[in-house]
Design a protein around this motif. Sequence first.
Motif, short mmCIF file in Angstrom:
data_model
loop_
_atom_site.label_atom_id
_atom_site.label_comp_id
_atom_site.label_asym_id
_atom_site.label_seq_id
_atom_site.Cartn_x
_atom_site.Cartn_y
_atom_site.Cartn_z
N GLY A 1 0.21 16.05 9.43
CA GLY A 1 -0.19 16.60 10.73
C GLY A 1 0.74 17.71 11.21
N VAL A 2 2.05 17.50 11.06
CA VAL A 2 3.02 18.50 11.50
C VAL A 2 2.88 19.79 10.69
CG1 VAL A 2 5.49 19.04 11.57
CG2 VAL A 2 4.67 16.87 12.48
N VAL A 3 2.81 19.66 9.36
CA VAL A 3 2.67 20.85 8.51
C VAL A 3 1.33 21.54 8.78
CG1 VAL A 3 2.51 21.67 6.13
CG2 VAL A 3 4.23 20.00 6.74
N GLY A 4 0.26 20.76 8.94
CA GLY A 4 -1.05 21.34 9.21
C GLY A 4 -1.10 22.09 10.53
N LEU A 5 -0.55 21.49 11.58
CA LEU A 5 -0.56 22.16 12.89
C LEU A 5 0.34 23.39 12.90
CD1 LEU A 5 -0.61 19.14 15.35
CD2 LEU A 5 -2.46 20.75 14.86
N ALA A 6 1.50 23.29 12.25
CA ALA A 6 2.40 24.45 12.19
C ALA A 6 1.73 25.59 11.41
CB ALA A 6 3.72 24.06 11.53
N PHE B 1 -4.18 14.92 6.57
CA PHE B 1 -3.92 14.12 7.78
C PHE B 1 -5.07 13.15 8.03
CE2 PHE B 1 -4.63 13.71 12.39
CZ PHE B 1 -3.49 12.98 12.72
N VAL B 2 -6.30 13.63 7.93
CA VAL B 2 -7.46 12.76 8.13
C VAL B 2 -7.53 11.73 6.99
CG1 VAL B 2 -9.98 12.72 8.20
CG2 VAL B 2 -8.73 14.49 9.43
N ASP B 3 -7.19 12.14 5.79
CA ASP B 3 -7.24 11.27 4.61
C ASP B 3 -6.13 10.22 4.61
OD1 ASP B 3 -8.50 10.74 2.02
OD2 ASP B 3 -6.56 11.40 1.20
N GLU C 1 0.83 -1.20 0.00
CA GLU C 1 0.00 0.00 0.00
C GLU C 1 0.87 1.25 0.00
OE1 GLU C 1 -2.47 -0.22 3.45
OE2 GLU C 1 -3.78 -1.74 2.57
N LEU C 2 0.44 2.24 -0.75
CA LEU C 2 1.03 3.57 -0.70
C LEU C 2 0.00 4.47 -0.03
CD1 LEU C 2 2.66 2.28 -3.15
CD2 LEU C 2 3.05 4.65 -3.79
N ARG C 3 0.43 5.17 1.01
CA ARG C 3 -0.45 6.05 1.77
C ARG C 3 0.21 7.41 1.93
NH1 ARG C 3 -4.22 3.42 5.23
NH2 ARG C 3 -4.08 1.18 5.06
N ARG C 4 -0.61 8.40 2.24
CA ARG C 4 -0.06 9.69 2.64
C ARG C 4 0.59 9.52 4.01
NH1 ARG C 4 -4.68 11.88 0.04
NH2 ARG C 4 -4.03 13.39 -1.52
N SER C 5 1.61 10.27 4.26
CA SER C 5 2.25 10.25 5.58
C SER C 5 1.45 11.13 6.52
CB SER C 5 3.69 10.74 5.49
OG SER C 5 4.24 10.85 6.78
N GLY C 6 0.76 10.50 7.46
CA GLY C 6 -0.03 11.25 8.43
C GLY C 6 0.82 12.14 9.30
N SER D 1 6.13 12.85 1.53
CA SER D 1 4.71 12.99 1.85
C SER D 1 3.95 11.68 1.77
CB SER D 1 4.06 14.02 0.92
OG SER D 1 4.08 13.54 -0.40
N THR D 2 4.59 10.60 1.32
CA THR D 2 3.93 9.30 1.23
C THR D 2 4.76 8.25 1.96
OG1 THR D 2 5.02 8.83 -0.87
CG2 THR D 2 2.81 9.75 -0.99
N LYS D 3 4.09 7.15 2.30
CA LYS D 3 4.82 6.03 2.89
C LYS D 3 4.34 4.74 2.25
CE LYS D 3 1.82 5.31 6.86
NZ LYS D 3 1.75 5.14 8.29
#
Length: 184
Positions: free
Chosen positions: A15-20, A58-60, A6-11, A146-148
Motif C-alpha cells: 500500500g505504501v509503495v503503491g500510494l507513493a 495490496f488488494v491481493d 500462512e505466508l502473505r504479502r505485506s499489505g 514484502s511478505t509476512k
Amino acid sequence: AGAAVELRRSGLVAGVVGLASAGLAVAWLSRAAADGGVLAWSLTGFLAVVALAYLTAFVDARVPLAVVDAQGVRMRLGRTWQGLPWESVDRVELAPRQGLLRDGRLVVVPFDADEVVGALDGSARWHAFLARRWYGGSFALPVGLSTKVTGAGDLAEAVRALADPEVPVQVLETPEAPEQEPVD
C-alpha cells in the motif's frame, strides 16, 4: 502444533509503495502536461505501472501465498492453488532473511517436481518457472520485507512442528563472502 502457518504479502508495504508511486505519477503527469517532454511522459508511465502493480498486490494481500499445516503445503501460483501433501515432499529448505533488503526464501521440494509442474495450467507453470529462476525451486516464496508470516514466531520451528517426521526441514546458512588475499 495443529495450527496452520500462512505466508502473505505485506499489505502495508504494498500500500505504501503503491500510494507513493501513484502520487509521484500524478506529479510527473502535471509536469508532462505542462512541458510535454519525453522523459516526463516516460516517468509518468513507469510510475503508473509501478503504482498499478503494487496497489494490485495490496488488494491481493488478503489471500495467502502459502499455507503450511499438518496435511502438507498449499502454494498459490498466480490464481492456481497447488497442494503438496507431506508424503510427496522430499524436503523443505528455509534461507533466513539477511537484513532489510536481502530476502530469505521458503522452498518446498517435491519428489517429482517436473511431474507436479507439468500438471499445472499455463499461468501456474509460468509462476513455477519464475520461482525456479528467482528462488531456486518451482515451489518457492520469498520471506522478507514484502511478505509476512502469520501463525508462527519462528518459521523454521513452526514448519518442523507441522511437517511429517520423514520430511527434513533444512535451514540454509548463508555463505560468508570469501576473504580476499592481499595482492602484492
